[in-house]
Design an enzyme around this catalytic site. Structure first.
Site: not given
Length: 380
Positions: A112, A115, A117-118
């Protein structure tokens, strides 16, 4: 398609040159008809019948005209074939160069856009100059990862068959691979065993052992962490980014109804949503996340003014770096720098980000990280 057109032109030229002068009119007429059949009318029919008749009349006038015409077709066809081959060779070399730059790996990131973490994974890949493809996942249907038993993002596929889950595992595995080429990515992955457990709410969660460790030999570790305590410091702040900093993002970007709407406007704009789905996500999602952010504030014992927790967190980070270092890694960012930068970056364009930059000491470090990532300074 371009190659077939070029071959057709070469064929026309050869037939014209091989034909006796008295037969060239018929030859040209026949071959032009065939060329028009193998290509589109738009490609070969420009000028209509008048154009075709002029070609034929030039052949009727003299045998020399036919030879010139034949040479023209051969030259055009030859140039076309040359350009086609040249393009394909360049394309192949570019693909090979990309694989070399990626340490011989073909990387596909399922994510995403918004996001954190991404964003951590993208920061790592960009800084190290590793080429990768992005597959934007619809956060509602998640059809793009329906093939995966692991239903979260990010997911990084390596060479189409090795699946890396969890942002910190992805980063640690790739860092290990870039430094130590003795093991494959799949062999390195075995150093981060998956463990399932239940959290305080009774929900099953997946965790990974050793995920903040870069698996190197003693000599390689000494080169990567030349000063005592550098490795432990990096691991401590990487975990801090995952366990604390990430949890400050939602309460801050959804702090008020206005900020929640602005955040979801950005999410819908950057994410993979259909028209109606985007409208629903923006207004219903914003309302839901405004409520959820209040619960998150209570769960993580944040202050009523959640901005103060964000300010304190980033100022703690800057204080840990100190005044003598550009980055926590020294003159170059380490994995903790990339993790914190990746998390904070998802707020760009939102009120929380502007407030953070104006009310904390993080600005200069953040701009240095932007430059280092944009310039792929970790590539070598």
């Amino acid at each position: 398609m371009a190659a077939s057109y070029s071959r057709a032109l070469c064929k026309v030229g050869c037939r014209i040159l091989d034909s006796p002068a008295v037969h060239r009119t018929g030859t040209v007429s026949y071959l032009l008809g065939n060329a028009g059949a193998c290509g589109s009318r738009r490609a070969y029919g420009t000028g209509g019948a008048g154009f075709r008749s002029k070609l034929l009349s030039s052949v009727r006038g003299t045998g020399r005209g036919g030879r010139v015409l034949g040479c023209a077709f051969l030259l055009g066809g030859g140039l076309g074939l040359y350009q086609t081959v040249r393009f394909r060779v360049q394309q192949h070399l570019a693909e090979e160069q990309s694989k070399v730059q990626a340490g011989g790996l073909k990387l596909t990131l399922y994510q995403y856009k918004t996001c954190p973490f991404c964003s951590k994974v993208r920061a790592f890949l960009d800084y190290h100059g590793l080429p990768y493809e992005i597959v934007e996942v619809n956060p509602v249907m998640r059809q793009e990862i329906k093939w995966s038993a692991y239903r979260k993002v990010p997911i990084l596929m390596v060479d189409g068959d090795v699946q890396l889950n969890d942002s910190s595992v992805i980063i640690s595995s790739l860092k290990t691979y870039l430094i130590s080429k003795e093991k494959s990515v799949s062999q390195i992955l075995s150093c981060y065993p998956e463990v399932k457990s239940k959290n305080d709410s009774g929900k099953e969660v997946t965790e990974y052992f050793n995920k903040y460790w870069v698996m190197l030999s003693e000599a390689e570790t000494a080169v990567l962490y030349p000063e005592k305590g550098m490795q432990k410091e990096e691991m401590k702040w990487r975990q801090w980014a995952d366990d604390w900093l990430v949890h400050l993002i939602s309460p801050n970007v959804y702090r008020t109804t206005g900020e929640a709407l602005a955040s979801f406007d950005y999410i819908v704009r950057e994410g993979k949503f259909g028209t109606y789905e985007g409208f629903f996500a923006k207004y219903v999602g914003a309302a839901a996340m405004f409520i959820i952010s209040k619960r998150l504030k209570n769960r993580h014992n944040l202050q009523d003014d959640v901005r103060q927790d964000l300010y304190k967190a980033v100022n703690d980070w800057v204080a840990a770096i100190g005044k003598k270092r550009k980055f926590m890694g020294g003159d170059k960012p380490n994995l903790a720098d990339l993790a914190v930068f990746g998390v904070l970056r998802v707020m760009e364009g939102l009120q929380a980000f502007d407030d953070m930059m104006a009310n904390t000491k993080v600005k200069f470090w953040y701009r240095r990280m932007e430059k280092a990532t944009m310039n792929k300074e970790g590539k070598n």
